[in-house]
Design a protein around this motif. Structure first.
Motif, PDB file in Angstrom:
ATOM      1  N   VAL A 108       0.796  -1.229   0.000  1.00  0.00           N
ATOM      2  CA  VAL A 108       0.000   0.000   0.000  1.00  0.00           C
ATOM      3  C   VAL A 108       0.828   1.278   0.000  1.00  0.00           C
ATOM      4  CG1 VAL A 108      -1.946  -1.131   1.113  1.00  0.00           C
ATOM      5  CG2 VAL A 108      -0.192  -0.051   2.527  1.00  0.00           C
ATOM      6  N   ARG A 109       2.102   1.211   0.308  1.00  0.00           N
ATOM      7  CA  ARG A 109       2.887   2.440   0.395  1.00  0.00           C
ATOM      8  C   ARG A 109       3.332   2.882  -1.000  1.00  0.00           C
ATOM      9  NH1 ARG A 109       8.282   3.570   0.978  1.00  0.00           N
ATOM     10  NH2 ARG A 109       8.798   1.360   1.260  1.00  0.00           N
ATOM     11  N   PRO A 110       2.969   4.113  -1.425  1.00  0.00           N
ATOM     12  CA  PRO A 110       3.400   4.609  -2.728  1.00  0.00           C
ATOM     13  C   PRO A 110       4.919   4.553  -2.863  1.00  0.00           C
ATOM     14  CG  PRO A 110       1.728   6.055  -1.815  1.00  0.00           C
ATOM     15  CD  PRO A 110       2.102   5.090  -0.731  1.00  0.00           C
ATOM     16  N   GLY A 111       5.376   4.098  -4.031  1.00  0.00           N
ATOM     17  CA  GLY A 111       6.801   3.967  -4.258  1.00  0.00           C
ATOM     18  C   GLY A 111       7.354   2.595  -3.935  1.00  0.00           C
ATOM     19  N   SER A 112       6.588   1.799  -3.177  1.00  0.00           N
ATOM     20  CA  SER A 112       7.028   0.436  -2.886  1.00  0.00           C
ATOM     21  C   SER A 112       7.101  -0.366  -4.181  1.00  0.00           C
ATOM     22  CB  SER A 112       6.067  -0.249  -1.915  1.00  0.00           C
ATOM     23  OG  SER A 112       6.059   0.394  -0.664  1.00  0.00           O
ATOM     24  N   THR A 113       8.054  -1.270  -4.257  1.00  0.00           N
ATOM     25  CA  THR A 113       8.202  -2.079  -5.459  1.00  0.00           C
ATOM     26  C   THR A 113       7.917  -3.538  -5.163  1.00  0.00           C
ATOM     27  OG1 THR A 113      10.570  -2.396  -5.089  1.00  0.00           O
ATOM     28  CG2 THR A 113       9.905  -0.517  -6.451  1.00  0.00           C
ATOM     29  N   VAL A 114       7.424  -4.223  -6.175  1.00  0.00           N
ATOM     30  CA  VAL A 114       7.167  -5.651  -6.078  1.00  0.00           C
ATOM     31  C   VAL A 114       7.772  -6.299  -7.316  1.00  0.00           C
ATOM     32  CG1 VAL A 114       4.880  -5.385  -7.142  1.00  0.00           C
ATOM     33  CG2 VAL A 114       5.409  -7.443  -5.831  1.00  0.00           C
ATOM     34  N   SER A 115       8.445  -7.421  -7.115  1.00  0.00           N
ATOM     35  CA  SER A 115       9.064  -8.156  -8.214  1.00  0.00           C
ATOM     36  C   SER A 115       8.160  -9.314  -8.608  1.00  0.00           C
ATOM     37  CB  SER A 115      10.439  -8.671  -7.806  1.00  0.00           C
ATOM     38  OG  SER A 115      11.067  -9.368  -8.867  1.00  0.00           O
ATOM     39  N   VAL A 127      11.142 -12.034 -15.198  1.00  0.00           N
ATOM     40  CA  VAL A 127      10.897 -11.178 -14.039  1.00  0.00           C
ATOM     41  C   VAL A 127      10.786  -9.716 -14.463  1.00  0.00           C
ATOM     42  CG1 VAL A 127      12.109 -12.742 -12.470  1.00  0.00           C
ATOM     43  CG2 VAL A 127      13.356 -10.873 -13.547  1.00  0.00           C
ATOM     44  N   GLN A 128      10.090  -8.958 -13.652  1.00  0.00           N
ATOM     45  CA  GLN A 128      10.014  -7.507 -13.823  1.00  0.00           C
ATOM     46  C   GLN A 128       9.562  -6.887 -12.511  1.00  0.00           C
ATOM     47  OE1 GLN A 128       7.415  -6.033 -16.953  1.00  0.00           O
ATOM     48  NE2 GLN A 128       8.559  -4.120 -17.105  1.00  0.00           N
ATOM     49  N   SER A 129      10.115  -5.713 -12.196  1.00  0.00           N
ATOM     50  CA  SER A 129       9.731  -4.991 -10.989  1.00  0.00           C
ATOM     51  C   SER A 129       8.720  -3.908 -11.327  1.00  0.00           C
ATOM     52  CB  SER A 129      10.959  -4.359 -10.327  1.00  0.00           C
ATOM     53  OG  SER A 129      11.825  -5.366  -9.830  1.00  0.00           O
ATOM     54  N   PHE A 130       7.794  -3.689 -10.396  1.00  0.00           N
ATOM     55  CA  PHE A 130       6.760  -2.669 -10.559  1.00  0.00           C
ATOM     56  C   PHE A 130       6.700  -1.819  -9.291  1.00  0.00           C
ATOM     57  CE2 PHE A 130       5.659  -5.954 -13.509  1.00  0.00           C
ATOM     58  CZ  PHE A 130       5.079  -5.304 -14.586  1.00  0.00           C
ATOM     59  N   ALA A 151      20.207 -16.819 -10.663  1.00  0.00           N
ATOM     60  CA  ALA A 151      20.708 -15.443 -10.755  1.00  0.00           C
ATOM     61  C   ALA A 151      19.691 -14.465 -10.181  1.00  0.00           C
ATOM     62  CB  ALA A 151      21.021 -15.097 -12.210  1.00  0.00           C
ATOM     63  N   TRP A 152      18.409 -14.720 -10.434  1.00  0.00           N
ATOM     64  CA  TRP A 152      17.369 -13.836  -9.894  1.00  0.00           C
ATOM     65  C   TRP A 152      17.331 -13.917  -8.371  1.00  0.00           C
ATOM     66  CZ3 TRP A 152      12.511 -15.239  -7.577  1.00  0.00           C
ATOM     67  CH2 TRP A 152      11.688 -14.140  -7.305  1.00  0.00           C
ATOM     68  N   LEU A 153      17.390 -15.124  -7.847  1.00  0.00           N
ATOM     69  CA  LEU A 153      17.367 -15.303  -6.397  1.00  0.00           C
ATOM     70  C   LEU A 153      18.566 -14.624  -5.738  1.00  0.00           C
ATOM     71  CD1 LEU A 153      16.324 -19.061  -6.296  1.00  0.00           C
ATOM     72  CD2 LEU A 153      14.937 -17.153  -5.455  1.00  0.00           C
ATOM     73  N   ALA A 154      19.713 -14.719  -6.381  1.00  0.00           N
ATOM     74  CA  ALA A 154      20.943 -14.178  -5.791  1.00  0.00           C
ATOM     75  C   ALA A 154      20.932 -12.656  -5.715  1.00  0.00           C
ATOM     76  CB  ALA A 154      22.152 -14.649  -6.597  1.00  0.00           C
ATOM     77  N   ARG A 155      20.208 -12.012  -6.609  1.00  0.00           N
ATOM     78  CA  ARG A 155      20.248 -10.556  -6.621  1.00  0.00           C
ATOM     79  C   ARG A 155      19.096  -9.910  -5.853  1.00  0.00           C
ATOM     80  NH1 ARG A 155      18.674  -8.850 -12.856  1.00  0.00           N
ATOM     81  NH2 ARG A 155      16.419  -8.773 -12.570  1.00  0.00           N
ATOM     82  N   LEU A 156      18.196 -10.715  -5.290  1.00  0.00           N
ATOM     83  CA  LEU A 156      17.091 -10.155  -4.525  1.00  0.00           C
ATOM     84  C   LEU A 156      17.611  -9.458  -3.266  1.00  0.00           C
ATOM     85  CD1 LEU A 156      14.370 -12.963  -4.687  1.00  0.00           C
ATOM     86  CD2 LEU A 156      14.219 -10.682  -5.705  1.00  0.00           C
ATOM     87  N   ALA A 157      17.126  -8.244  -3.032  1.00  0.00           N
ATOM     88  CA  ALA A 157      17.487  -7.537  -1.802  1.00  0.00           C
ATOM     89  C   ALA A 157      16.815  -8.208  -0.612  1.00  0.00           C
ATOM     90  CB  ALA A 157      17.065  -6.071  -1.894  1.00  0.00           C
ATOM     91  N   SER A 158      17.380  -8.030   0.564  1.00  0.00           N
ATOM     92  CA  SER A 158      16.871  -8.721   1.757  1.00  0.00           C
ATOM     93  C   SER A 158      15.467  -8.285   2.140  1.00  0.00           C
ATOM     94  CB  SER A 158      17.817  -8.484   2.938  1.00  0.00           C
ATOM     95  OG  SER A 158      17.925  -7.096   3.220  1.00  0.00           O
ATOM     96  N   ASP A 159      15.031  -7.107   1.657  1.00  0.00           N
ATOM     97  CA  ASP A 159      13.683  -6.625   1.988  1.00  0.00           C
ATOM     98  C   ASP A 159      12.765  -6.631   0.774  1.00  0.00           C
ATOM     99  OD1 ASP A 159      14.998  -4.654   0.600  1.00  0.00           O
ATOM    100  OD2 ASP A 159      14.300  -2.997   1.864  1.00  0.00           O
ATOM    101  N   ALA A 160      13.104  -7.402  -0.246  1.00  0.00           N
ATOM    102  CA  ALA A 160      12.311  -7.430  -1.472  1.00  0.00           C
ATOM    103  C   ALA A 160      10.931  -8.035  -1.231  1.00  0.00           C
ATOM    104  CB  ALA A 160      13.044  -8.212  -2.553  1.00  0.00           C
ATOM    105  N   ILE A 161       9.967  -7.587  -2.054  1.00  0.00           N
ATOM    106  CA  ILE A 161       8.615  -8.147  -2.046  1.00  0.00           C
ATOM    107  C   ILE A 161       8.421  -8.837  -3.391  1.00  0.00           C
ATOM    108  CG2 ILE A 161       6.147  -7.656  -1.884  1.00  0.00           C
ATOM    109  CD1 ILE A 161       6.884  -5.092  -0.368  1.00  0.00           C
TER     110      ILE A 161
END
Length: 233
Positions: A108-115, A127-130, A151-161
């Motif tokens: 719900v927070r504006p600017g938050s991203t989801v992969s 994959v794509q981020s929004f 490769a996708w799993l390895a680059r995910l940030a620790s707080d990714a959604i």
């Protein structure tokens, strides 16, 4: 505007009827049959249930991928033939955007991203981020990519959604701290295809019926083999 929405990206397809962005009815296609068998009967049942004549449909919205070859071909072809036959317009909706839009109430927070992640087979994912806009919709925050799942799993940030049907195989491999949305939000739905079409259409977007084509995960195996053949000298 009366909108007929089709979603055949994956094995679990669906159809929906909307009045502008207001959902009237959504039906899941018969999962015991292929989309080629179940889509037309599903469309007919949907129109009968909402009391529409075919000629009353004004816009046909359809998922255009990325996704599987057979499902996308069936859905896009049906949308184009139906729209042409009754004189309706057609609008193609990106499947990853459709999945991202499911997260509207969860992120719900504006600017938050989801992969968003989809299983492209062969150990690869699309994959794509929004990013969430202030109006609640999501817009691309990066390009669509086809890459190795590792490769996708390895680059995910620790707080990714993260979300998407690719998690059916990868959820138990997500790095610590990565948040996966509820599984009910992972798949594209015909209702959301219709809502996105209503928004895009209201914003002035139009698609050329004759140029509307599916977007697959990758080129077909036959095309790849053809390119890889050894040409005699």
């Amino acid at each position: 505007m009366r909108i007929l929405a089709l979603e055949t990206t994956d094995k679990t397809g669906g159809v929906a009827a909307l009045d502008d962005s207001n959902l009237l009815l959504e039906l899941t296609l018969d999962q015991s049959q292929r989309s080629a068998q179940s889509l037309a009967p599903g469309m007919r049942q949907l129109l009968e249930n909402v009391g529409w004549q075919t000629a009353q449909v004004e816009l046909v919205a359809v998922s255009i991928g990325p996704g599987s070859f057979t499902g996308l071909r069936v859905g896009v072809t049906a949308a184009k033939v139906f729209a042409y036959a009754i004189g309706a317009e057609a609008l193609g909706i990106d499947t990853l955007e459709t999945i991202a839009a499911n997260a509207g109430d969860a992120v719900v927070r504006p600017g938050s991203t989801v992969s968003v992640v989809m299983d492209a087979q062969r150990g690869e994912v699309v994959v794509q981020s929004f990013a969430r806009r202030t109006d609640g919709w999501f817009e691309p925050a990066g390009p669509q990519e086809l890459l190795d799942a590792d490769a996708w799993l390895a680059r995910l940030a620790s707080d990714a959604i993260v979300t998407g049907p690719g998690l059916l195989r990868l959820a138990d491999r997500l790095p610590q701290g990565v948040v996966a949305l509820d599984q009910e939000l992972w798949r594209p739905r015909a209702a959301m295809v219709g809502r996105l079409a209503a928004r895009h259409y209201a914003e002035g977007r139009r698609d050329d019926l004759w140029k509307l084509v599916p977007r697959y995960y990758r080129r077909s195996a036959a095309e790849e083999k053809w390119d890889a053949r050894v040409t005699p000298t």
